[in-house]
Design a protein around this motif. Structure first.
Motif: not given
Ligand SMILES: Cc1cc2nc3c(=O)[nH]c(=O)nc-3n(C[C@H](O)[C@H](O)[C@H](O)COP(=O)(O)OP(=O)(O)OC[C@H]3O[C@@H](n4cnc5c(N)ncnc54)[C@H](O)[C@@H]3O)c2cc1C
Length: 475
Positions: A87, A89, A117-119, A252, A269-273
């Protein structure tokens, strides 16, 4: 500046290189010979990092390489990509440009990375702590700006395709190279000394028509081939960490701010990280590593938000220039967005890496080619390192395919030199630009701050120039 230094350096080194080649030819019988007929491969890739694994996988998926023998040697153990991703990163990430995506897609690895997993990065904002000048790059105007992925996810995506290549690529993990024996000149005296030979710690010896060095910036193959490097330490350290945003958002944007002590960047990295890459002095990096988690988070937020280093003369000039740009209908600094606030740093995710520049004056020798950090290492501030490495792989793969098509020897110097010339033309310019930017932003002397602020604002206003910059960086 860098390119002229390289040319000078290369010509300075030439007599030494020729002399050492000559010397090695004298000892050719003893030095170059592998013991009793070791296995012969067409291509041996030494080093299974992201770049070396991509090289092996790319060749393994080439129809022209059907029937060719390719081997990948990696000192470390194999990564198990079948395990579900943790979970949390990983703290090492890379931003991948359009060129890297295109190479990874060509042998099927890109879909694996996207599905793991990729942003996507839709906007980049780069700005100066001393003034209000900024430059932005937007996805709307520029297709495929970049993607951010963890290094382990990228490697896992490539490894899956390496396995999919089946018997076409052999892989040895836990295979540490102990020594190389390389052909010294154009004339080879025996069948044995005709090829490059690698000796592993286990005592096993392997021969190759072409030995590709993807063994990182301390490349043993580069040293064995007597290829000189130009290098310098930045006396800077990259502090990395995984950071949680104060509130989830459509994350983003890649942010980079030039502080007096070095650039600080947040990659989504994500919407939170986000992933932090903070390049700073060794003293400050040690301090950052030792700070309690809350104080570390405060330091990051302060570095992105603080106005304490604003230069009033530069700000005044910026405002005047901004007004002029707006009257001309060009983009001003009003497009500046505010970076997100960080609330938490993942436990155990803080790490630091010394930063340096190094460039091999030659990328090839007879039966030897260098790719990735073995050939060139840059400051991470422009996110170019592995992208340049993937660019090497794409070009070398294409060249080797055409050599095989013509029925020629994959290790002969003639076509390897084409790889060196084409690649150095691109890499030297990239490295010089990154190094120049690093130096330009490493001072807060007012005339320099003024000049760079106006330069950045002007570049930001010229869309065709920005498009050219992104296109160049994508190769
Ligand atoms: C803080 C930081 C942030 C970065 N961010 C970015 C970014 O955003 N974008 C980007 O493009 N780049 C970035 N980079 C650069 C990027 O990480 C490197 O360019 C890339 O990892 C180099 O890959 P490589 O495969 O060439 O070398 P390496 O990753 O060094 O791999 C070399 C491999 O060779 C193996 N090896 C070495 N010696 C031997 C031996 N004797 N025998 C057998 N195997 C051997 C090693 O085990 C290793 O697996 C960053 C770098 C840093 C430090």
């Amino acid at each position: 500046m860098l390119s002229s230094r390289l040319v000078q350096f290369r010509s300075m080194c030439l007599p030494v290189v020729l002399c050492s080649r000559h010397k090695r030819n004298i000892h050719v019988g003893k030095q170059l010979r592998c013991r009793s007929k070791p296995e012969l491969y067409d291509v041996v890739v030494c080093g299974g990092g992201m770049v070396g694994t991509a090289m092996a996988a790319a060749l393994g998926h080439e129809p022209m390489f059907e029937g060719k023998r390719v081997l990948l040697l990696e000192a470390g153990p194999k990564q198990n990509y079948n395990e579900p991703l943790p979970e949390k990163f990983f703290n090492r990430t890379c931003s991948l440009n359009a060129g890297a995506v295109s190479l990874l897609r060509s042998f099927g690895a890109w879909e694996n990375i996207l599905n793991a997993r990729c942003q996507e990065v839709k906007r980049m904002q780069i700005w100066d702590a001393c003034s209000d000048s900024i430059i932005t790059f937007n996805h709307d105007s520029l297709e495929n700006l970049a993607y951010v992925a963890e290094n382990n996810v990228i490697l896992a995506g490539i490894l899956k395709q390496l396995d999919a290549a089946g018997d076409r690529v052999h892989v040895k993990y836990g295979a540490t190279v102990k020594d190389y024996k390389l052909p010294g000149g154009q004339s080879f005296d025996t069948e044995q000394s005709k090829y490059a030979c690698v000796q592993l710690e286990s005592g096993e010896e392997i021969r190759a028509k072409l030995m590709i060095g993807a063994d990182g910036f301390k490349s043993m193959l580069r040293s064995a081939a007597n290829i000189p490097t130009i290098s310098w330490n930045y006396n800077h350290v990259g502090v990395v960490a995984s950071l949680r945003l104060a509130e989830p958002t459509e994350n983003n944007v890649a942010w980079q701010r030039f502080l007096k002590t070095g650039p600080i960047a947040l990659l989504p990295l994500s919407n939170e990280y986000c992933n932090l890459i903070w390049s700073t002095t060794p003293e400050e990096s040690k301090h950052l590593m030792m700070l309690p988690a809350e104080s570390f988070v405060d330091a990051v937020n302060h570095a992105f938000w603080s106005d304490e280093h604003k230069n009033s003369a530069a700000q005044y000039t910026n405002r005047l220039f901004d007004g002029l740009l707006t009257r001309l209908g060009l983009e001003g600094s009003s497009s500046q967005q505010l970076p997100p606030t960080i609330i938490e740093v993942d436990k155990g995710s803080r790490a630091m890496f010394p930063l340096s520049l190094s460039h091999a004056t030659q990328y090839v020798r007879s039966r030897v080619a260098l790719v990735g950090d073995a050939a060139h290492r840059v400051h991470p501030m422009a996110g170019q390192g592995v992208n340049l490495g993937f660019g090497d792989v794409a070009l070398l793969r294409d060249l080797l395919v055409s050599v095989v098509y013509e029925g020629k020897d994959v290790g002969s110097l003639g076509h390897l030199l084409k790889y060196e010339t084409q690649r150095q033309r691109h890499v030297v310019v990239s490295m010089a630009s990154v190094d120049g930017l690093y130096r330009l932003y490493g001072t807060d002397v007012t005339p320099v701050v003024l000049l760079r602020s106006l330069g950045l604002q002007a570049t930001n206003a010229l869309r065709p120039l920005k498009e050219k910059m992104i296109q160049f960086a994508a190769n």
